[in-house]
Write a protein that holds these residues in place. Sequence first.
Motif, PDB file in Angstrom:
ATOM      1  N   GLY A  48      28.116  81.072  55.590  1.00 21.68           N
ATOM      2  CA  GLY A  48      29.134  82.142  56.541  1.00 21.68           C
ATOM      3  C   GLY A  48      27.973  82.176  57.766  1.00 21.68           C
ATOM      4  N   SER A  49      26.253  82.309  57.339  1.00 16.17           N
ATOM      5  CA  SER A  49      25.573  81.956  58.548  1.00 16.17           C
ATOM      6  C   SER A  49      25.237  80.806  59.144  1.00 16.17           C
ATOM      7  N   LEU A  50      25.735  79.666  59.033  1.00 19.10           N
ATOM      8  CA  LEU A  50      25.924  78.707  59.729  1.00 19.10           C
ATOM      9  C   LEU A  50      26.976  78.175  60.258  1.00 19.10           C
ATOM     10  N   ILE A  51      27.874  79.265  60.059  1.00 22.40           N
ATOM     11  CA  ILE A  51      29.853  79.530  61.239  1.00 22.40           C
ATOM     12  C   ILE A  51      29.015  79.792  61.974  1.00 22.40           C
ATOM     13  N   VAL A  52      28.720  81.316  61.751  1.00 23.52           N
ATOM     14  CA  VAL A  52      27.803  82.138  62.938  1.00 23.52           C
ATOM     15  C   VAL A  52      27.413  81.312  63.975  1.00 23.52           C
ATOM     16  N   PHE A  53      26.910  80.219  63.948  1.00 16.35           N
ATOM     17  CA  PHE A  53      25.876  80.121  64.667  1.00 16.35           C
ATOM     18  C   PHE A  53      26.340  78.729  65.263  1.00 16.35           C
ATOM     19  N   VAL A  54      27.212  78.319  64.286  1.00 11.21           N
ATOM     20  CA  VAL A  54      28.263  76.549  65.178  1.00 11.21           C
ATOM     21  C   VAL A  54      28.736  77.790  66.187  1.00 11.21           C
ATOM     22  N   ILE A  55      29.619  78.887  65.953  1.00  7.91           N
ATOM     23  CA  ILE A  55      30.493  79.880  67.045  1.00  7.91           C
ATOM     24  C   ILE A  55      29.927  79.896  67.976  1.00  7.91           C
ATOM     25  N   LEU A  56      28.743  80.831  67.123  1.00  8.54           N
ATOM     26  CA  LEU A  56      28.079  81.177  68.400  1.00  8.54           C
ATOM     27  C   LEU A  56      27.115  79.785  69.770  1.00  8.54           C
ATOM     28  N   CYS A  57      27.019  79.158  69.119  1.00 12.46           N
ATOM     29  CA  CYS A  57      26.647  78.161  70.490  1.00 12.46           C
ATOM     30  C   CYS A  57      27.635  78.270  70.697  1.00 12.46           C
ATOM     31  N   PHE A  58      29.344  77.706  70.715  1.00 13.26           N
ATOM     32  CA  PHE A  58      29.767  77.092  71.680  1.00 13.26           C
ATOM     33  C   PHE A  58      30.302  78.578  72.658  1.00 13.26           C
ATOM     34  N   TRP A  59      30.397  79.330  71.928  1.00  8.82           N
ATOM     35  CA  TRP A  59      31.008  80.765  72.580  1.00  8.82           C
ATOM     36  C   TRP A  59      29.294  81.005  74.154  1.00  8.82           C
ATOM     37  N   PHE A  60      28.435  80.547  73.838  1.00  9.56           N
ATOM     38  CA  PHE A  60      27.542  81.413  74.480  1.00  9.56           C
ATOM     39  C   PHE A  60      28.036  80.033  75.381  1.00  9.56           C
ATOM     40  N   ALA A  61      27.877  79.281  75.215  1.00  9.08           N
ATOM     41  CA  ALA A  61      28.050  77.668  76.033  1.00  9.08           C
ATOM     42  C   ALA A  61      29.734  78.638  77.019  1.00  9.08           C
ATOM     43  N   GLY A  62      29.951  78.954  76.992  1.00 11.23           N
ATOM     44  CA  GLY A  62      31.711  79.421  77.722  1.00 11.23           C
ATOM     45  C   GLY A  62      30.738  80.395  78.209  1.00 11.23           C
ATOM     46  N   ALA A  63      30.693  81.119  77.801  1.00  8.66           N
ATOM     47  CA  ALA A  63      30.083  82.529  79.218  1.00  8.66           C
ATOM     48  C   ALA A  63      29.100  81.861  79.398  1.00  8.66           C
ATOM     49  N   GLN A  64      28.054  81.785  79.873  1.00 10.29           N
ATOM     50  CA  GLN A  64      27.287  81.558  80.119  1.00 10.29           C
ATOM     51  C   GLN A  64      27.746  80.296  81.586  1.00 10.29           C
ATOM     52  N   ASN A  65      28.975  78.823  80.960  1.00  3.24           N
ATOM     53  CA  ASN A  65      29.931  78.216  82.017  1.00  3.24           C
ATOM     54  C   ASN A  65      30.849  79.822  83.028  1.00  3.24           C
ATOM     55  N   ARG A  66      31.414  80.573  82.622  1.00  3.24           N
ATOM     56  CA  ARG A  66      32.010  81.314  83.228  1.00  3.24           C
ATOM     57  C   ARG A  66      31.220  82.273  83.864  1.00  3.24           C
ATOM     58  N   ILE A  67      30.325  82.010  84.203  1.00  5.64           N
ATOM     59  CA  ILE A  67      29.081  83.419  84.297  1.00  5.64           C
ATOM     60  C   ILE A  67      29.331  82.720  85.930  1.00  5.64           C
ATOM     61  N   ASP A  68      28.352  81.217  85.308  1.00  2.36           N
ATOM     62  CA  ASP A  68      28.239  79.898  86.748  1.00  2.36           C
ATOM     63  C   ASP A  68      29.196  79.724  87.249  1.00  2.36           C
ATOM     64  N   GLU A  69      30.648  80.055  86.907  1.00  2.00           N
ATOM     65  CA  GLU A  69      31.660  79.604  87.244  1.00  2.00           C
ATOM     66  C   GLU A  69      31.559  80.548  88.588  1.00  2.00           C
ATOM     67  N   GLU A  70      31.648  82.223  88.287  1.00  2.00           N
ATOM     68  CA  GLU A  70      32.094  83.584  88.731  1.00  2.00           C
ATOM     69  C   GLU A  70      30.684  83.211  90.306  1.00  2.00           C
ATOM     70  N   PHE A  71      29.652  82.174  90.204  1.00  2.57           N
ATOM     71  CA  PHE A  71      28.798  82.592  91.270  1.00  2.57           C
ATOM     72  C   PHE A  71      29.056  81.362  92.057  1.00  2.57           C
ATOM     73  N   GLY A  72      30.045  80.324  91.359  1.00  3.12           N
ATOM     74  CA  GLY A  72      29.756  79.164  92.280  1.00  3.12           C
ATOM     75  C   GLY A  72      29.041  78.414  92.028  1.00  3.12           C
ATOM     76  N   VAL A  73      27.700  78.032  90.970  1.00  2.00           N
ATOM     77  CA  VAL A  73      26.737  77.056  90.665  1.00  2.00           C
ATOM     78  C   VAL A  73      27.287  77.066  89.199  1.00  2.00           C
ATOM     79  N   ALA A  74      28.862  76.862  88.784  1.00  2.00           N
ATOM     80  CA  ALA A  74      29.381  75.616  87.890  1.00  2.00           C
ATOM     81  C   ALA A  74      28.616  74.388  88.221  1.00  2.00           C
ATOM     82  N   GLU A  75      28.421  73.206  86.668  1.00  2.00           N
ATOM     83  CA  GLU A  75      27.868  72.227  86.846  1.00  2.00           C
ATOM     84  C   GLU A  75      29.570  71.095  86.175  1.00  2.00           C
ATOM     85  N   ASP A  76      29.872  70.266  87.345  1.00  2.00           N
ATOM     86  CA  ASP A  76      30.748  69.381  87.117  1.00  2.00           C
ATOM     87  C   ASP A  76      30.861  69.026  85.881  1.00  2.00           C
TER      88      ASP A  76
END
Length: 88
Positions: free
Chosen positions: A60-88
């Motif tokens: 269970g913990s391992l599954i949560v960690f993998v999901i957490l990594c993908f969720w974090f990357a997506g959430a950080q990308n949304r923040i970056d896009e909001e401020f116009g500093v997202a990578e292509d």
Amino acid sequence: MAKTLTPEEAERHWARSKGLMWLTLAIWFFFSFVIHFFVDSLNGIVIFGFPLGWYMAAQGSLIVFVILCFWFAGAQNRIDEEFGVAED
């Protein structure tokens, strides 16, 4: 070309990124340590023939960690896009 942020925008971007980081670390801490403190109590709950405490420790913990990594990357990308500093 990357957008140059004003100091106020950079501060807001960092505040949002820092908040996301702390939330991610809190979730990570919960599934790394807190769940395992209660493993004996959780073993009273059986799912698909496996005690929940054992399952959370083994899988269970391992599954949560993998999901957490993908969720974090997506959430950080949304923040970056909001401020116009997202990578292509």
